[in-house]
Design a protein around this motif. Sequence first.
Motif, short mmCIF file in Angstrom:
data_model
loop_
_atom_site.label_atom_id
_atom_site.label_comp_id
_atom_site.label_asym_id
_atom_site.label_seq_id
_atom_site.Cartn_x
_atom_site.Cartn_y
_atom_site.Cartn_z
N ASP A 38 17.68 -56.94 5.05
CA ASP A 38 17.35 -58.07 5.92
C ASP A 38 18.45 -59.13 5.87
OD1 ASP A 38 14.36 -57.50 6.66
OD2 ASP A 38 14.57 -57.04 4.53
N VAL A 39 18.82 -59.50 4.64
CA VAL A 39 19.88 -60.49 4.49
C VAL A 39 21.09 -59.78 3.91
CG1 VAL A 39 20.59 -62.63 3.38
CG2 VAL A 39 18.21 -62.31 4.07
N LEU A 40 22.24 -59.93 4.56
CA LEU A 40 23.41 -59.25 4.03
C LEU A 40 24.58 -60.20 3.90
CD1 LEU A 40 24.82 -57.99 7.09
CD2 LEU A 40 22.66 -56.87 6.70
N SER A 41 25.41 -59.93 2.88
CA SER A 41 26.59 -60.74 2.66
C SER A 41 27.67 -60.26 3.62
CB SER A 41 27.07 -60.58 1.23
OG SER A 41 26.03 -60.92 0.34
N MET A 42 28.38 -61.22 4.19
CA MET A 42 29.41 -60.88 5.16
C MET A 42 30.75 -61.45 4.71
SD MET A 42 29.44 -59.11 7.77
CE MET A 42 28.26 -57.77 7.81
N HIS A 43 31.81 -60.84 5.21
CA HIS A 43 33.15 -61.25 4.82
C HIS A 43 33.98 -61.35 6.09
CE1 HIS A 43 37.07 -60.84 2.68
NE2 HIS A 43 36.42 -61.54 1.79
N LEU A 44 34.95 -62.27 6.09
CA LEU A 44 35.72 -62.49 7.32
C LEU A 44 36.55 -61.27 7.72
CD1 LEU A 44 36.83 -66.20 7.09
CD2 LEU A 44 35.54 -65.11 8.92
N LYS A 97 8.96 -61.91 -1.47
CA LYS A 97 9.55 -61.22 -2.61
C LYS A 97 10.93 -60.73 -2.18
CE LYS A 97 8.42 -57.38 -5.74
NZ LYS A 97 9.76 -56.85 -5.76
N VAL A 98 11.92 -60.94 -3.04
CA VAL A 98 13.29 -60.56 -2.68
C VAL A 98 13.75 -59.39 -3.53
CG1 VAL A 98 15.67 -61.32 -2.47
CG2 VAL A 98 13.82 -62.94 -2.06
N GLU A 99 14.18 -58.35 -2.86
CA GLU A 99 14.77 -57.22 -3.59
C GLU A 99 16.27 -57.24 -3.42
OE1 GLU A 99 13.10 -53.64 -2.21
OE2 GLU A 99 11.28 -53.90 -3.40
N GLU A 139 0.28 -63.26 4.09
CA GLU A 139 0.72 -61.92 3.79
C GLU A 139 1.97 -61.99 2.94
OE1 GLU A 139 0.57 -57.97 6.54
OE2 GLU A 139 1.26 -59.84 7.41
N LYS A 140 2.05 -61.17 1.94
CA LYS A 140 3.26 -61.17 1.12
C LYS A 140 4.31 -60.29 1.77
CE LYS A 140 5.04 -61.30 -3.42
NZ LYS A 140 4.81 -61.98 -4.67
N VAL A 141 5.51 -60.82 1.90
CA VAL A 141 6.57 -60.13 2.61
C VAL A 141 7.71 -59.83 1.65
CG1 VAL A 141 8.40 -60.51 4.28
CG2 VAL A 141 6.05 -61.06 4.88
N THR A 142 8.25 -58.62 1.73
CA THR A 142 9.41 -58.30 0.91
C THR A 142 10.65 -58.26 1.79
OG1 THR A 142 8.07 -56.99 -0.57
CG2 THR A 142 10.43 -56.60 -0.63
N ILE A 143 11.68 -58.98 1.39
CA ILE A 143 12.94 -58.87 2.12
C ILE A 143 14.00 -58.30 1.18
CG2 ILE A 143 12.49 -60.68 3.81
CD1 ILE A 143 14.22 -62.56 2.14
N ARG A 144 14.94 -57.59 1.76
CA ARG A 144 16.03 -57.01 0.97
C ARG A 144 17.29 -57.82 1.18
NH1 ARG A 144 16.12 -52.10 4.10
NH2 ARG A 144 17.88 -51.37 2.90
#
Lengths: 296, 438
Positions: free
Chosen positions: B102-108, B76-78, B43-48
């Motif tokens: 789904d994936v997020l950038s984090m900062h200290l 697939k990455v958006e 299955e093709k999955v899209t993550i953000r």
Amino acid sequence: MRMSSFLKKDGIGYLFLSPWIVGMLAFTIVPVAASLYLSFTDYEMFDSPVWNGTYNYVQIFTNDKQFWESLRVTLTYVFLGVPLELAFALLIALMLNKGLSGLRLYRALYYVPSLFGGSVAVALLWRQLFGAEGMVNGFLAYFGIEGISWIATPETALYTIIIMKVWQFGSPMIIFLAGLQQIPNDLYEAASIDGAGKVSQFLRVTVPLLTPIIFFNLIMQIISAFQAFTPAYIVSGGTGGPLNSTLFYTLYLYQKGFISFQMGYASALAWILLIMISIFTAIAFLSSKKWVHYEK
Amino acid sequence: MNKLLKKSVFIGMSALLAASVSACSGTTAGSSEKAVSSGSAQEKVTIRFAWWGGQARQKLYDDMIADFEKKHPNIKVEQEFSDFDPYWQKLATQAAGGNAPDVLSMHLTRYMDYANRKQLLPLDDYIQSKAIDMSGFDSKIIDIGKVNAKTIMVSIGNSSKGFFFNSDLFKKYNIEPPKFDITWDEFSQKAAELKKAVNKDGFYFIDDQSGITDTFGYFLRQRGKDLYTNDGKLGFTKEDMTAYQQYWDQLRKAGLVPPAALTAEYKGKQQPESMLVKGVTASAFAAGNQMKIFQMYMKDPLDIVRLPSDPKGKPGEDIGGVFLSISSKSKHPKEAAEFINYWINDADGGKMFKDEMGIIQNKRISEIIQPLRVPADVKVADYQNKITPYVNVPVTPPAGNADISKLFSTASEAIAFGKKSIEQAVNEFFDESAKVLK
């Protein structure tokens, strides 16, 4: 059969209105109602709101220095900025109403700053103009005056933003101009035959006939001035500084909501703002009976 | 019902239908789209994936994501991106709506807002199974990504603050540049020496640090304290804050740091517009990964040494950096983990990414990219290696951190503008802080 007669009479109308009604409900009424509810809760954005009664309101009025500071800033802005802006708009409208050649060109030119309205670009420009090495100081240097950094000194920062408000006089000016052109010329003729000079013509003919227009502009500008956000946000880099001297009410509200994540508290601030605007608008309306003259 | 009514109901309904269909088509394209990828039955999955930064970074990320998608044809990455401040506004709103990427950038400076509110997925299982392989990382770096003993974020680059100075200026005026380990006293002496030699109006040694909680944190750790305690109270006393404010007040009065109005004017300006680049100051305290940005806009070479310290005290270093996390609401955590693993372990990706967000902490990748580093990054990588032994794992700041930082900078402004004495400002800071940290 009552229902179907209702449908027959008004149903179609409501049907065609339905996209608007749905939008109004979904994007205005429901969020506004939700914010009223949230203002009575402790809502930290990601947690569910917890009912805490009037706690937010009590805190705001009894235990929040920044609330009073931001209120002082906003009221100064409204009560200095709006009258100055309207006076300036009226002055320019009077000049343009003299039947200059090229009126349309001037009218457009003077209106341009208002088109930029609360835009980010203008606020950035302001930051440059009134900075330590900005154009204002460059101009003053011709006269041997060494200027300060106007936007970075607590005593002057707010006034640079008020000047920006006055500079954006275009839309009240256009409305004044339209009002001025409505005033019949024979009134001025009659007045001058009666021996009224220019000043007294202005005070006794122009101003009374213009009061409905002044009233309209006043209400519109008060409401928009209370809600001013962009100029302060950009000029102070989002801080409301220096020393909270440009901490506009809306900026403080925004900081509480989106920087401290206290959405319940921010909602309470928003409702206080709404009530404040309503009160000042109501005062303007009530007083209008005394000074606004409608032509019969 | 008569004919006319029927007809108009029909027209109205179809208009509504059309409107809702067109509204939906916009969102289906955006949300997880399920299609069968050619060649495989998966299955093709899209993550953000959300990040902050500008155009140059977008180009870099486009390339990396294209490489990732080639290697993982089922994903697939958006991308969702904006500048630093709007990034957090958007993320906060999305998280509140249960719709975080789904994936997020984090900062200290921000992760605790999300970790404390259970918005970030614990990654320990993935790390254990090497789905996210962290074997090339120093354990200290892994620890920084932990909250309550659970790993909730993975470093994609770290750097500590350094004391940057314009080394040409010291050469030109024949003054010995600062040593690697400089004390606070030596720092102010050096400042006075250079200012005297340059002897120019409007020139200062460094921008005013009295309102910067980051630098204050160094000062406190050298005294064996920190900004906060582990249970989220202020970790310092009025005496500590007074001593710190007095130090900077002296420098300000001696004309070694700029007056209050100038400081206010430069507030919030980015590196290209900073005092250091404009030649207003000779030095700055900044995170190592910013050196190449400063160097992009100034000709004079910068050198980097440790922040001033207390010869009798402890090391004050902490570490900053950018991390990747997975939203606890993600429907595709496995694919999100694959994506993070690519970011920290793939050699091709690493060669593109380099030290974009600070020095890469995976030692294996760091060796691979060493020949590709620009001179500023070589200097900084070297610096970062030298100070790693000194680094403290920062205390997790409490939820009111943003308010405390603001109160601290307001206190410093009040002193700098001469509106309040140090004593008054410090007392007021403690009163107001008590309201925030209950």
